[in-house]
Design an enzyme around this catalytic site. Sequence first.
Site: not given
Length: 404
Positions: A290, A317
């Site tokens: 994260d 992503e």
Amino acid sequence: MDTRTIILLLAIGSFLFFLLLLLDQFRKEPSQRIPYWAGAKFLQAVGSLILFERGPTPEFATIASANTLLLLGCAYEAWAVCYLVGHRVGRQVHAPVALAIVAVCLATFWLPPPNRAAVVFAVHTVFYALPAVVLLRHNRAGSLLRWVLGASYLLVTLLFLAHVLWLAVDVAQSFQPFGAIIYAVMVPSIYGIMIVSGFSMLLLAKDKSDSELEAAQASLRSKDEQYRRKLERLNKTDALTGIANRRHFDAVLTREYARHTRSGEKLSLILADVDHFKAFNDCYGHVAGDDCLRRIGGILAANASRATDLAARYGGEEFACILPMTDLDGACAIAEQIRRALEDLAIPHQGSSTAGVVTASFGVATMRCTTDRTFSEVVAVADKLLYAAKSSGRNCVQCLAVKD
């Protein structure tokens, strides 16, 4: 109508006013109540009643009690007026003033009756002058009620002042007729003025309550607008990275494509995918993953920095940048800047077969928008280029200008 009857009427009127204010205070919320006002009328009622009941030769204690209560009532009414015009009087002021009034009334024991009356009337003059000054001096809005109420208190002040001056110079019998005229005019005038000022204060209190209600409503509207904007911002923002989310990306791309169709300008799109990100999460954990995505989002936002540009998290992503009115060379240069900036961050990535640090692959497409195409075409081209970059060894930029 004799003076004694007028004093009785003042006592009755003040007591009825006290009951009216008491009922009004109970109906209101504590924050909307006007301090001191009901207490002022109660003190004035009791003081006037004591004056009415005094005999032809009253004792000093009777006179001092009546004067103390009347002066306290006058002071408390002045505090109420100050509150109505926005000047709250705290306990640190009204408590010492109340003690001073009691002390002055007791100190008049050593004065002869004329001087005693002069002192008491002089203190009355001060406390009637105070609300007159506050109302007339701070009436920038030009409120008619404030003018009427301020003029009423000013007239009472002048009547009391005239009586004080008469008592101060009453050393000869020649002044007796003049004094009698002042006293005869003063008492009924005060009674009439008190009625006018009482109702004016009620209307002023209503105006203050209405103004506070309008201010509260305006504050609520402002907060609603702030919450609406915050909610709108949250609906457009990716919670993790702080840049635009997919929903906002789609809306902006649709709008920009339509705008570029009208202007005939070129629209560029960058799609990026973090290389071997699953391996990064497996190796370092999701908390580190994260944090990595947040830092990448910051790089995109720093490089797609024009007011019309948009950096967004496309999903997982994957990231995207919309670059309005940008040709292929400009878009490729920005993509390369982002690639190098990410590489320069040097975020360790032991699970990457491409490099020892976190990298990303980029697909850049530029298209001249027309009515016979849709914005999904530029997305599809950029997506193919992204996978071409991955197939070419990752950590690189693949660019293409769609032919007109």
